[in-house]
Design a protein around this motif. Structure first.
Motif, PDB file in Angstrom:
ATOM      1  N   CYS A  52      -1.446  17.228 -12.271  1.00 32.75           N
ATOM      2  CA  CYS A  52      -2.956  17.154 -11.137  1.00 32.75           C
ATOM      3  C   CYS A  52      -2.824  15.653 -10.767  1.00 32.75           C
ATOM      4  CB  CYS A  52      -3.220  17.493 -11.741  1.00 32.75           C
ATOM      5  SG  CYS A  52      -4.804  17.620 -11.003  1.00 32.75           S
ATOM      6  N   MET A  53      -2.238  14.544 -11.678  1.00 28.75           N
ATOM      7  CA  MET A  53      -2.995  13.743 -11.446  1.00 28.75           C
ATOM      8  C   MET A  53      -1.739  13.253 -10.068  1.00 28.75           C
ATOM      9  SD  MET A  53      -5.124  12.047 -13.093  1.00 28.75           S
ATOM     10  CE  MET A  53      -6.016  14.174 -13.080  1.00 28.75           C
ATOM     11  N   ALA A  54      -0.224  13.223  -9.983  1.00 32.47           N
ATOM     12  CA  ALA A  54       0.742  13.952  -9.470  1.00 32.47           C
ATOM     13  C   ALA A  54       0.657  14.223  -7.839  1.00 32.47           C
ATOM     14  CB  ALA A  54       2.288  13.876 -10.071  1.00 32.47           C
ATOM     15  N   PHE A  55      -0.149  15.071  -7.715  1.00 33.53           N
ATOM     16  CA  PHE A  55      -0.368  15.925  -6.758  1.00 33.53           C
ATOM     17  C   PHE A  55      -1.770  14.758  -5.343  1.00 33.53           C
ATOM     18  CE2 PHE A  55      -2.819  18.481  -3.806  1.00 33.53           C
ATOM     19  CZ  PHE A  55      -1.566  19.239  -3.594  1.00 33.53           C
ATOM     20  N   ILE A  56      -2.376  14.179  -6.666  1.00 34.91           N
ATOM     21  CA  ILE A  56      -3.473  13.212  -6.291  1.00 34.91           C
ATOM     22  C   ILE A  56      -2.463  12.437  -5.519  1.00 34.91           C
ATOM     23  CG2 ILE A  56      -5.322  12.154  -6.663  1.00 34.91           C
ATOM     24  CD1 ILE A  56      -6.322  14.333  -8.567  1.00 34.91           C
ATOM     25  N   LEU A  57      -2.119  11.548  -5.948  1.00 34.89           N
ATOM     26  CA  LEU A  57      -1.396  10.230  -6.148  1.00 34.89           C
ATOM     27  C   LEU A  57      -0.556  10.362  -4.623  1.00 34.89           C
ATOM     28  CD1 LEU A  57      -0.420   7.775  -6.405  1.00 34.89           C
ATOM     29  CD2 LEU A  57       1.631   8.257  -7.557  1.00 34.89           C
ATOM     30  N   PHE A  58       0.306  11.843  -4.322  1.00 31.99           N
ATOM     31  CA  PHE A  58       1.199  11.947  -3.389  1.00 31.99           C
ATOM     32  C   PHE A  58       0.440  12.650  -2.351  1.00 31.99           C
ATOM     33  CE2 PHE A  58       4.579  12.145  -6.365  1.00 31.99           C
ATOM     34  CZ  PHE A  58       5.358  11.232  -5.958  1.00 31.99           C
ATOM     35  N   SER A  59      -0.589  13.526  -2.490  1.00 31.76           N
ATOM     36  CA  SER A  59      -1.282  13.915  -0.815  1.00 31.76           C
ATOM     37  C   SER A  59      -2.148  13.281  -1.114  1.00 31.76           C
ATOM     38  CB  SER A  59      -1.961  15.151  -1.579  1.00 31.76           C
ATOM     39  OG  SER A  59      -2.846  14.726  -2.570  1.00 31.76           O
ATOM     40  N   ILE A  99      -4.933   2.334  -7.738  1.00 37.27           N
ATOM     41  CA  ILE A  99      -5.977   2.363  -8.651  1.00 37.27           C
ATOM     42  C   ILE A  99      -6.894   3.596  -9.013  1.00 37.27           C
ATOM     43  CG2 ILE A  99      -8.016   0.826  -8.069  1.00 37.27           C
ATOM     44  CD1 ILE A  99      -6.998  -1.108  -6.611  1.00 37.27           C
ATOM     45  N   ALA A 100      -7.232   4.174  -7.363  1.00 41.01           N
ATOM     46  CA  ALA A 100      -8.659   5.849  -7.385  1.00 41.01           C
ATOM     47  C   ALA A 100      -7.347   6.639  -9.193  1.00 41.01           C
ATOM     48  CB  ALA A 100      -7.880   6.054  -6.573  1.00 41.01           C
ATOM     49  N   VAL A 101      -6.069   7.026  -9.075  1.00 41.95           N
ATOM     50  CA  VAL A 101      -6.037   8.140 -10.508  1.00 41.95           C
ATOM     51  C   VAL A 101      -5.751   7.144 -11.700  1.00 41.95           C
ATOM     52  CG1 VAL A 101      -3.530   9.240 -10.917  1.00 41.95           C
ATOM     53  CG2 VAL A 101      -4.188   8.958  -8.463  1.00 41.95           C
ATOM     54  N   SER A 102      -5.988   5.654 -11.389  1.00 44.02           N
ATOM     55  CA  SER A 102      -6.073   5.508 -12.895  1.00 44.02           C
ATOM     56  C   SER A 102      -7.509   5.491 -13.273  1.00 44.02           C
ATOM     57  CB  SER A 102      -5.614   3.591 -12.581  1.00 44.02           C
ATOM     58  OG  SER A 102      -5.897   2.944 -11.764  1.00 44.02           O
ATOM     59  N   LEU A 103      -8.240   5.690 -12.430  1.00 49.70           N
ATOM     60  CA  LEU A 103      -9.725   5.300 -13.413  1.00 49.70           C
ATOM     61  C   LEU A 103     -10.371   6.984 -14.021  1.00 49.70           C
ATOM     62  CD1 LEU A 103     -11.743   3.741  -9.893  1.00 49.70           C
ATOM     63  CD2 LEU A 103     -11.232   2.734 -13.237  1.00 49.70           C
ATOM     64  N   LEU A 151       3.559  -4.636   9.522  1.00 44.38           N
ATOM     65  CA  LEU A 151       2.473  -3.601   9.581  1.00 44.38           C
ATOM     66  C   LEU A 151       2.185  -2.170   9.250  1.00 44.38           C
ATOM     67  CD1 LEU A 151      -0.872  -3.828  10.030  1.00 44.38           C
ATOM     68  CD2 LEU A 151       0.169  -2.742  12.359  1.00 44.38           C
ATOM     69  N   ILE A 152       3.548  -1.637   9.279  1.00 38.51           N
ATOM     70  CA  ILE A 152       3.691  -0.691   8.677  1.00 38.51           C
ATOM     71  C   ILE A 152       3.915  -0.110   7.396  1.00 38.51           C
ATOM     72  CG2 ILE A 152       4.952   2.475   8.663  1.00 38.51           C
ATOM     73  CD1 ILE A 152       5.502   1.292  11.083  1.00 38.51           C
ATOM     74  N   ALA A 153       4.326  -1.411   6.727  1.00 38.22           N
ATOM     75  CA  ALA A 153       5.135  -1.406   5.380  1.00 38.22           C
ATOM     76  C   ALA A 153       3.342  -1.962   4.875  1.00 38.22           C
ATOM     77  CB  ALA A 153       6.283  -2.609   5.340  1.00 38.22           C
ATOM     78  N   PHE A 154       2.953  -3.148   5.219  1.00 37.04           N
ATOM     79  CA  PHE A 154       2.055  -3.555   4.587  1.00 37.04           C
ATOM     80  C   PHE A 154       0.546  -2.151   4.361  1.00 37.04           C
ATOM     81  CE2 PHE A 154      -2.734  -4.551   5.184  1.00 37.04           C
ATOM     82  CZ  PHE A 154      -2.510  -5.286   4.608  1.00 37.04           C
ATOM     83  N   PHE A 155       1.079  -1.437   5.504  1.00 36.27           N
ATOM     84  CA  PHE A 155      -0.191  -0.433   5.145  1.00 36.27           C
ATOM     85  C   PHE A 155       0.279   0.833   3.881  1.00 36.27           C
ATOM     86  CE2 PHE A 155      -2.273  -0.460   9.823  1.00 36.27           C
ATOM     87  CZ  PHE A 155      -2.845  -1.482   9.379  1.00 36.27           C
ATOM     88  N   TRP A 156       1.541   0.970   3.848  1.00 35.54           N
ATOM     89  CA  TRP A 156       2.257   2.083   2.804  1.00 35.54           C
ATOM     90  C   TRP A 156       1.528   1.382   1.772  1.00 35.54           C
ATOM     91  CZ3 TRP A 156       3.066   6.513   2.518  1.00 35.54           C
ATOM     92  CH2 TRP A 156       4.653   7.338   2.926  1.00 35.54           C
ATOM     93  N   VAL A 157       1.909  -0.178   1.517  1.00 37.34           N
ATOM     94  CA  VAL A 157       1.697  -0.892   0.040  1.00 37.34           C
ATOM     95  C   VAL A 157       0.709  -0.806  -0.553  1.00 37.34           C
ATOM     96  CG1 VAL A 157       1.834  -3.077  -1.056  1.00 37.34           C
ATOM     97  CG2 VAL A 157       3.730  -2.226   0.328  1.00 37.34           C
ATOM     98  N   LEU A 158      -0.700  -0.869   0.755  1.00 44.62           N
ATOM     99  CA  LEU A 158      -1.955  -1.109   0.412  1.00 44.62           C
ATOM    100  C   LEU A 158      -2.569   0.513   0.373  1.00 44.62           C
ATOM    101  CD1 LEU A 158      -5.088  -1.626   1.293  1.00 44.62           C
ATOM    102  CD2 LEU A 158      -5.091  -1.129   3.266  1.00 44.62           C
ATOM    103  N   THR A 159      -1.801   1.460   1.103  1.00 50.20           N
ATOM    104  CA  THR A 159      -2.679   2.843   0.366  1.00 50.20           C
ATOM    105  C   THR A 159      -1.925   2.973  -1.016  1.00 50.20           C
ATOM    106  OG1 THR A 159      -2.311   3.676   3.103  1.00 50.20           O
ATOM    107  CG2 THR A 159      -2.061   5.522   0.934  1.00 50.20           C
ATOM    108  N   ILE A 160      -1.022   3.148  -1.743  1.00 56.75           N
ATOM    109  CA  ILE A 160      -0.532   3.405  -2.579  1.00 56.75           C
ATOM    110  C   ILE A 160      -1.403   2.759  -3.821  1.00 56.75           C
ATOM    111  CG2 ILE A 160       1.983   3.358  -4.247  1.00 56.75           C
ATOM    112  CD1 ILE A 160       3.728   3.654  -1.497  1.00 56.75           C
ATOM    113  N   THR A 161      -1.373   1.600  -3.501  1.00 52.28           N
ATOM    114  CA  THR A 161      -2.146   0.602  -4.262  1.00 52.28           C
ATOM    115  C   THR A 161      -3.352   1.211  -5.003  1.00 52.28           C
ATOM    116  OG1 THR A 161      -0.751  -1.498  -4.212  1.00 52.28           O
ATOM    117  CG2 THR A 161      -3.176  -1.786  -4.949  1.00 52.28           C
ATOM    118  N   ALA A 162      -3.672   1.706  -3.726  1.00 54.44           N
ATOM    119  CA  ALA A 162      -5.452   1.898  -3.762  1.00 54.44           C
ATOM    120  C   ALA A 162      -5.123   2.842  -4.543  1.00 54.44           C
ATOM    121  CB  ALA A 162      -6.186   2.123  -2.086  1.00 54.44           C
ATOM    122  N   VAL A 163      -4.149   4.179  -4.079  1.00 51.13           N
ATOM    123  CA  VAL A 163      -4.899   5.294  -4.475  1.00 51.13           C
ATOM    124  C   VAL A 163      -4.347   5.480  -6.218  1.00 51.13           C
ATOM    125  CG1 VAL A 163      -4.047   7.908  -4.629  1.00 51.13           C
ATOM    126  CG2 VAL A 163      -3.757   6.795  -2.866  1.00 51.13           C
TER     127      VAL A 163
END
Length: 316
Positions: free
Chosen positions: A108-115, A169-173, A155-167
């Motif tokens: 479930c946590m992995a599903f949240i991360l990828f989706s 953090i959310a999943v770790s909470l 720009l695209i690489a920055f958005f990928w890193v930003l998104t993955i980092t934010a998600v």
């Protein structure tokens, strides 16, 4: 299911302060009449999404004329749509068609991360394309200096890193929460908001993060896109020729269509979702996840002259 509930109840009985259930139970779509037809529709949507986005990526790779910064962003959008559809739809069909409603905690946590990563990247991809149109129309003489391959990839690489980092953090909470109210998720997938509300301990950090996430990944992109098109509209108002205005605006039609298709269902869910019937919210949320990846390739094929010319050339 009985085994899962037994483990859950035994954990509560021992007065454990931190509970991480072995499984969650996905309950969405269960009380909707004639839902089997919707599953057939989801399967059709998935097949069309895979074929359409694969075709768009293949055309961009095969045609040298489409190796421009703009089509780097279009390729990334097609790749994100393909990945997002593959993460969500097959799992949803497995859960409900084959009655595999139990999903392990880690899955479930992995599903949240990828989706959620794919859903957020779809939004940020629209920001990239909006910036491309903004510079192309308002600063045409500087376009090739401002929008380069290096800039677009960065720009695209920055958005990928930003998104993955934010998600992440959310999943770790979520992993710090004690899930002891229930193990039933009233949604069609592992819904972040539905999960943290099952916690008995303080879920304020997860709740605040969810709202910040919505602002960062939905409202900021939408505001930037609206600002971009306001400035584009102002620039077009200075053009005296009506024919030139229409011709210039047509270059934005594909992107505008993508923006409406992506953001309209999301805004409905986020603004009036609380007032919708739970079944209506689930259907609307699922449609907002699967329809844009299916429709995006057709919009670019039908409304973008470069891709239409490329397809005709490749077919010949």
């Amino acid at each position: 299911m009985s085994r899962t509930m037994g483990l859950f109840n035994s954990a509560l009985g021992r007065n454990i302060t931190f509970v991480r259930p072995p499984y969650f139970i996905i309950s969405g779509f269960s009380d909707i009449p004639n839902i089997n037809y919707y599953y057939v529709f989801l399967f059709f949507v998935y097949i069309v999404s895979v074929l359409g986005n694969t075709a768009v990526m293949a055309v961009i790779l095969l045609d040298q004329n489409l190796r421009t910064p703009k089509y780097v962003a279009v390729f990334n959008l097609a790749w994100t749509d393909l990945l997002g559809s593959t993460v969500q739809v097959p799992k949803v069909l497995d859960i409900f068609v084959f009655n595999q409603r139990l999903i392990s905690y880690n899955d479930c946590m992995a599903f949240i991360l990828f989706s959620y990563t794919c859903l957020c990247m779809q939004s940020l991809n629209l920001v990239v394309l909006s910036y491309d149109r903004l510079i192309a129309i308002t600063f045409p003489l500087h376009y090739h200096m401002k929008v380069t391959h290096r800039f677009m990839f960065s720009l695209i690489a920055f958005f990928w890193v930003l998104t993955i980092t934010a998600v992440l953090i959310a999943v770790s909470l979520l992993t710090t929460l004690s899930i002891c109210k229930s193990v039933i998720i009233n949604s069609y997938f592992c819904d972040y908001g539905k999960i943290y509300m099952l916690a008995c301990n303080d879920y304020t950090p997860a709740h605040v993060t969810a709202h910040l996430f919505t602002v960062l990944m939905i409202w900021f992109p939408l505001i930037f896109i609206l600002f971009s098109y306001s400035y584009i509209g102002y620039s077009l108002s200075k053009i005296t020729s009506v024919r030139e205005k229409v011709k210039t605006f047509k270059t934005c039609s594909a992107h505008l269509s993508l923006v409406i298709i992506y953001f309209l269902p999301v805004l409905i869910t986020s603004t009036v979702g609380k007032h919708l019937h739970p079944n209506g919210r689930i259907i609307n949320l699922s449609l907002s996840s699967v329809i844009p990846p299916m429709v995006n390739p057709f919009i670019y094929v039908l409304q973008t002259q470069e891709i239409k010319k490329s397809i005709k050339k490749l077919l010949k």
